[in-house]
Motif scaffolding. Structure first.
Motif, PDB file in Angstrom:
ATOM      1  N   ARG A   1      19.456  -2.614  -7.967  1.00 45.09           N
ATOM      2  CA  ARG A   1      20.299  -3.242  -8.994  1.00 45.09           C
ATOM      3  C   ARG A   1      19.870  -4.693  -9.220  1.00 45.09           C
ATOM      4  NH1 ARG A   1      24.857  -2.950  -6.514  1.00 45.09           N
ATOM      5  NH2 ARG A   1      25.712  -1.059  -7.458  1.00 45.09           N
ATOM      6  N   GLU A   2      19.669  -5.420  -8.128  1.00 51.68           N
ATOM      7  CA  GLU A   2      19.303  -6.827  -8.241  1.00 51.68           C
ATOM      8  C   GLU A   2      17.904  -6.998  -8.830  1.00 51.68           C
ATOM      9  OE1 GLU A   2      19.851  -8.794  -4.519  1.00 51.68           O
ATOM     10  OE2 GLU A   2      21.861  -7.967  -4.229  1.00 51.68           O
ATOM     11  N   PHE A   3      16.958  -6.158  -8.398  1.00 46.65           N
ATOM     12  CA  PHE A   3      15.592  -6.295  -8.910  1.00 46.65           C
ATOM     13  C   PHE A   3      15.537  -5.983 -10.397  1.00 46.65           C
ATOM     14  CE2 PHE A   3      11.512  -4.415 -10.081  1.00 46.65           C
ATOM     15  CZ  PHE A   3      10.669  -5.483  -9.780  1.00 46.65           C
ATOM     16  N   ALA A   4      16.196  -4.915 -10.820  1.00 49.55           N
ATOM     17  CA  ALA A   4      16.177  -4.549 -12.242  1.00 49.55           C
ATOM     18  C   ALA A   4      16.749  -5.664 -13.103  1.00 49.55           C
ATOM     19  CB  ALA A   4      16.968  -3.253 -12.448  1.00 49.55           C
TER      20      ALA A   4
ATOM     21  N   GLY B   1       3.734  -4.821   7.869  1.00 48.73           N
ATOM     22  CA  GLY B   1       2.562  -4.073   7.412  1.00 48.73           C
ATOM     23  C   GLY B   1       2.335  -4.160   5.914  1.00 48.73           C
ATOM     24  N   LYS B   2       1.372  -3.391   5.447  1.00 44.30           N
ATOM     25  CA  LYS B   2       1.033  -3.287   4.009  1.00 44.30           C
ATOM     26  C   LYS B   2       0.754  -4.652   3.377  1.00 44.30           C
ATOM     27  CE  LYS B   2       4.644  -0.834   2.504  1.00 44.30           C
ATOM     28  NZ  LYS B   2       5.499   0.103   1.713  1.00 44.30           N
ATOM     29  N   HIS B   3       0.065  -5.541   4.061  1.00 42.96           N
ATOM     30  CA  HIS B   3      -0.054  -6.926   3.586  1.00 42.96           C
ATOM     31  C   HIS B   3      -0.837  -7.086   2.279  1.00 42.96           C
ATOM     32  CE1 HIS B   3       2.117  -8.460   6.997  1.00 42.96           C
ATOM     33  NE2 HIS B   3       1.366  -7.717   7.796  1.00 42.96           N
ATOM     34  N   PRO B   4      -1.971  -6.407   2.073  1.00 43.18           N
ATOM     35  CA  PRO B   4      -2.618  -6.546   0.754  1.00 43.18           C
ATOM     36  C   PRO B   4      -1.713  -6.046  -0.377  1.00 43.18           C
ATOM     37  CG  PRO B   4      -4.156  -5.645   2.362  1.00 43.18           C
ATOM     38  CD  PRO B   4      -2.805  -5.629   3.004  1.00 43.18           C
ATOM     39  N   HIS B   5      -1.001  -4.993  -0.119  1.00 40.20           N
ATOM     40  CA  HIS B   5      -0.065  -4.418  -1.093  1.00 40.20           C
ATOM     41  C   HIS B   5       1.057  -5.415  -1.401  1.00 40.20           C
ATOM     42  CE1 HIS B   5       2.262  -1.283  -3.063  1.00 40.20           C
ATOM     43  NE2 HIS B   5       3.241  -1.374  -2.180  1.00 40.20           N
ATOM     44  N   ARG B   6       1.611  -6.023  -0.374  1.00 36.61           N
ATOM     45  CA  ARG B   6       2.702  -6.988  -0.568  1.00 36.61           C
ATOM     46  C   ARG B   6       2.188  -8.263  -1.240  1.00 36.61           C
ATOM     47  NH1 ARG B   6       7.099  -5.142   2.377  1.00 36.61           N
ATOM     48  NH2 ARG B   6       6.620  -3.650   4.033  1.00 36.61           N
ATOM     49  N   GLN B   7       0.982  -8.661  -0.886  1.00 37.97           N
ATOM     50  CA  GLN B   7       0.417  -9.857  -1.510  1.00 37.97           C
ATOM     51  C   GLN B   7       0.157  -9.654  -3.002  1.00 37.97           C
ATOM     52  OE1 GLN B   7      -0.147 -13.051  -0.251  1.00 37.97           O
ATOM     53  NE2 GLN B   7       1.181 -12.194   1.363  1.00 37.97           N
ATOM     54  N   LEU B   8      -0.240  -8.441  -3.380  1.00 34.85           N
ATOM     55  CA  LEU B   8      -0.425  -8.164  -4.799  1.00 34.85           C
ATOM     56  C   LEU B   8       0.917  -8.241  -5.530  1.00 34.85           C
ATOM     57  CD1 LEU B   8      -2.015  -7.349  -7.295  1.00 34.85           C
ATOM     58  CD2 LEU B   8      -1.778  -4.954  -6.596  1.00 34.85           C
TER      59      LEU B   8
ATOM     60  N   LYS C   1       1.662 -11.788  -6.100  1.00 35.16           N
ATOM     61  CA  LYS C   1       0.766 -12.302  -7.130  1.00 35.16           C
ATOM     62  C   LYS C   1       1.230 -11.889  -8.528  1.00 35.16           C
ATOM     63  CE  LYS C   1      -4.094 -12.208  -8.594  1.00 35.16           C
ATOM     64  NZ  LYS C   1      -5.458 -11.669  -8.304  1.00 35.16           N
ATOM     65  N   MET C   2       1.814 -10.689  -8.629  1.00 33.99           N
ATOM     66  CA  MET C   2       2.277 -10.200  -9.922  1.00 33.99           C
ATOM     67  C   MET C   2       3.643 -10.767 -10.307  1.00 33.99           C
ATOM     68  SD  MET C   2      -0.247  -8.352 -10.870  1.00 33.99           S
ATOM     69  CE  MET C   2       0.456  -7.630 -12.334  1.00 33.99           C
ATOM     70  N   GLY C   3       4.182 -11.656  -9.479  1.00 28.16           N
ATOM     71  CA  GLY C   3       5.430 -12.324  -9.820  1.00 28.16           C
ATOM     72  C   GLY C   3       6.678 -11.724  -9.224  1.00 28.16           C
ATOM     73  N   ILE C   4       6.535 -10.800  -8.270  1.00 24.82           N
ATOM     74  CA  ILE C   4       7.688 -10.189  -7.632  1.00 24.82           C
ATOM     75  C   ILE C   4       8.159 -11.068  -6.480  1.00 24.82           C
ATOM     76  CG2 ILE C   4       8.456  -8.193  -6.266  1.00 24.82           C
ATOM     77  CD1 ILE C   4       6.572  -6.490  -7.963  1.00 24.82           C
ATOM     78  N   SER C   5       9.438 -11.319  -6.420  1.00 27.47           N
ATOM     79  CA  SER C   5      10.017 -12.181  -5.396  1.00 27.47           C
ATOM     80  C   SER C   5       9.741 -11.626  -3.999  1.00 27.47           C
ATOM     81  CB  SER C   5      11.535 -12.293  -5.616  1.00 27.47           C
ATOM     82  OG  SER C   5      12.168 -12.831  -4.482  1.00 27.47           O
ATOM     83  N   GLU C   6       9.564 -12.542  -3.037  1.00 25.16           N
ATOM     84  CA  GLU C   6       9.323 -12.118  -1.659  1.00 25.16           C
ATOM     85  C   GLU C   6      10.495 -11.310  -1.103  1.00 25.16           C
ATOM     86  OE1 GLU C   6       7.808 -14.886   1.166  1.00 25.16           O
ATOM     87  OE2 GLU C   6       6.656 -16.002  -0.335  1.00 25.16           O
TER      88      GLU C   6
ATOM     89  N   SER D   1       8.142   0.688  -5.176  1.00 28.07           N
ATOM     90  CA  SER D   1       8.714   1.014  -6.482  1.00 28.07           C
ATOM     91  C   SER D   1       8.867  -0.228  -7.353  1.00 28.07           C
ATOM     92  CB  SER D   1      10.060   1.718  -6.317  1.00 28.07           C
ATOM     93  OG  SER D   1      11.024   0.878  -5.736  1.00 28.07           O
ATOM     94  N   CYS D   2       9.114  -1.390  -6.746  1.00 28.68           N
ATOM     95  CA  CYS D   2       9.238  -2.615  -7.542  1.00 28.68           C
ATOM     96  C   CYS D   2       7.920  -2.982  -8.210  1.00 28.68           C
ATOM     97  CB  CYS D   2       9.727  -3.768  -6.664  1.00 28.68           C
ATOM     98  SG  CYS D   2      11.467  -3.662  -6.185  1.00 28.68           S
TER      99      CYS D   2
END
Length: 564
Positions: free
Chosen positions: A293-296, A441-448, A451-456, A258-259
């Motif tokens: 809340r924190e992400f928004a 899991g979901k490593h390509p998804h998490r890597q994108l 890359k788009m600037g979302i914090s780890e 969702s993020c």
């Protein structure tokens, strides 16, 4: 948002009877007390062919800035088309039309119905040829004087049901209208299927089933690049469909799925002059509420939350059952948080919402996948992932769409865009779930996402099912018990949910529990009995299921344990 339905007579049905059944279907599909009925004006279009004993109806909620859509007919008005959803690649359809038939500013639906009229063959053959290669999220129906053909896209992004008896057959976007006109056993039209209605029967056939892709993406960098192109295009494509509106919503749980969608929608919408608003529901201090809340706050997206308690959850349970027309434990517990969030968005006047459904099956996100890999091997893991993905229509999408439908809201699933799916299916599973110790899991998804600037912190957040992330799973036991449903009652009356239905909904219930904590995922029998009782009281069960549930509830009544 559009609701579609239709009737096809097998005998000589009177004009009055046909019209009465059609009116009853519409009244049941769109009751005056439904949340969407209060907020939005409805546009109704119908075609009644008394001579051939058939009718089509389409109910749309008017959208600001766009004229209401009528039923589409060909030049000679021998064919009629209705659909729920969106058709994207109109140019592909236009290219198949003869030059004499092409018109300026023709919609995708207009091009499609004209193409249907031009193609040779019977109605089934026309539908098959015209929809091949069509990019869209749709459920549709096409009629001529002899038949009605209904179909869903290959991913099943919009629901459609049908039923029949010896006098007539009918279809609709949900079950209740079919039950109301006397059809006791309603069937779901699965993704990529079509059903042909004639004066004898309904025939169901495969049309556009999903096929596995050749694995040709073996590097992480290439996987992320291809995925980025496809996903960004999917978001832009869907925003272009609703460029008349001034705001769109995003369901936000604070997980990577969702993020990432919230980030992409927020950025793309702002460039189009739209406001993006995130919606979250859950119990106080539940993981989803805190992370969302924190992400928004970090993203700078407008964020609205609905904080639930046990009483609010109990209030939502019968509303969810009513909306999704199901009493399955997994469907209800996953639907409550979603219902609360969409209810909040609808009251906020948001008509279009983006959902983050899809990546767990496409990219390997369930926490039992590495255990499947370790115990049964990679071939079995790939089989399980594919099986889970092909059940998305019946286990996820129909539930979410019908909750949205009850609120007059349109849901978009960009992760289930055709090109996104094609990319994901072409990526080697070794990049998705690396080993039996890989519980992320979901490593390509998490890597994108990174890359788009979302914090780890969010990109690598561990997967939590919505019922656990919202905190809802833990309160259902208390709610059932305080309504008189407990393990002792189950034992007294000999109730077993397997005696009601053998179908398991959700990969956790089908097999995932065998690889993880059984207590966390197995269905509590007394809670399932409570949910069956609620559905029974509201008349929201097929006749065969209703009879079996009624048998156990009568035993419960005689035991004086609960009031039925």
């Amino acid at each position: 948002m559009t609701w579609i339905g239709g009737i096809f007579s097998k005998v000589n049905m009177s004009q009055g009877e046909l019209r009465k059944k059609l009116a009853l279907m519409m009244e049941t599909a769109c009751p005056a007390d439904e949340p969407s009925a209060v907020a939005y004006h409805r546009c109704i279009s119908s075609i009644l062919d008394d001579t051939h004993g058939q009718a089509l109806v389409k109910v749309s909620l008017s959208v600001e800035g766009t004229p209401p859509e009528d039923i589409y007919t060909d030049y000679q008005e021998k064919l009629a088309l209705i659909y729920d959803g969106h058709l994207y690649n109109s140019k592909n359809t236009e290219a198949k039309l003869s030059r004499a038939r092409c018109r300026v500013n023709e919609t995708a639906a207009e091009s499609l119905v004209y193409l249907l009229a031009e193609l040779p063959g019977n109605l089934e053959q026309k539908v098959r040829r015209s929809l091949t290669g069509l990019d869209g999220d749709y459920a549709l129906a096409v009629s001529d004087t002899d038949q009605i053909v209904i179909s869903r896209d290959s991913l099943g992004t919009k629901p459609l049901y049908f039923a029949e008896n010896n006098k007539f057959s009918a279809f609709a976007s949900n079950k209740k209208p079919l039950w109301k006109i006397g059809l006791g056993e309603v069937r779901l039209l699965r993704a990529g299927m079509l059903a042909i209605f004639d004066h004898e029967k309904v025939s169901v056939k495969k049309a556009w089933p999903l096929h596995k892709k050749e694995i040709n993406i073996m590097s992480m960098a290439r996987a992320v690049d291809k995925y980025e192109q496809a996903l960004c295009s999917a978001v832009r494509k869907r925003l272009a469909e609703v460029n008349h509106t001034n705001k769109v919503g995003v369901l936000l749980s604070g997980g990577v799925d969702s993020c990432l969608i919230a980030k992409l929608v927020h950025d793309a919408a702002s460039g189009l002059g739209m406001e993006a608003i995130a919606y979250t529901a859950g119990l106080p201090d539940s993981p989803d509420v805190n992370f969302a809340r924190e992400f928004a706050r970090e993203l700078g997206i407008k964020h609205k939350m609905k904080i639930l308690n046990i009483n609010r959850v109990e209030e939502y349970i019968p509303k969810v059952i009513e909306a999704i027309e199901d009493s399955d434990f997994v469907q209800i517990e996953t639907g409550i948080g979603l219902y609360a969030a969409i209810d909040m968005a609808s009251q906020d006047g948001t008509r279009v919402i983006f959902s983050g459904q899809g990546p767990d099956e496409l990219w390997g996100g369930y926490n039992w996948y590495p255990k499947v890999l370790g115990k049964d091997g990679r071939q079995e893991l790939c089989r399980r992932m594919w099986d889970d993905f092909t059940k998305a229509d019946i286990e996820t999408l129909d539930r979410e769409n019908k909750i949205a439908m009850a609120h007059g809201v349109e849901l978009f699933f960009p992760y289930l865009d055709n090109e996104v799916v094609n990319v994901a299916m072409s990526v080697a599973s070794e990049l998705k779930v690396t080993s039996e110790e890989d519980y992320l899991g979901k490593h390509p998804h998490r890597q994108l996402a990174i890359k788009m600037g979302i914090s780890e912190k969010y990109a690598n957040r561990e997967k939590l099912a919505i019922q656990h992330g919202t905190g809802i799973h833990g309160v259902l036991d208390d709610i059932a018990r305080r309504n008189g449903f407990d393990p002792a009652l189950v034992k007294d009356i000999g109730y077993k949910s397997e005696g009601i239905t053998t179908e398991k909904m959700g990969s956790s219930a089908r097999y995932g529990y065998r690889y993880t904590g059984k207590k966390l995922w197995q269905v509590p029998q007394h809670v399932q009995l409570f949910l069956h009782a609620l559905a029974y009281r509201k008349g929201l069960l097929d006749k065969s299921v209703r009879d079996r549930v009624g048998y156990f509830l009568e035993k419960a009544r005689l035991s004086s344990r609960v009031l039925v």
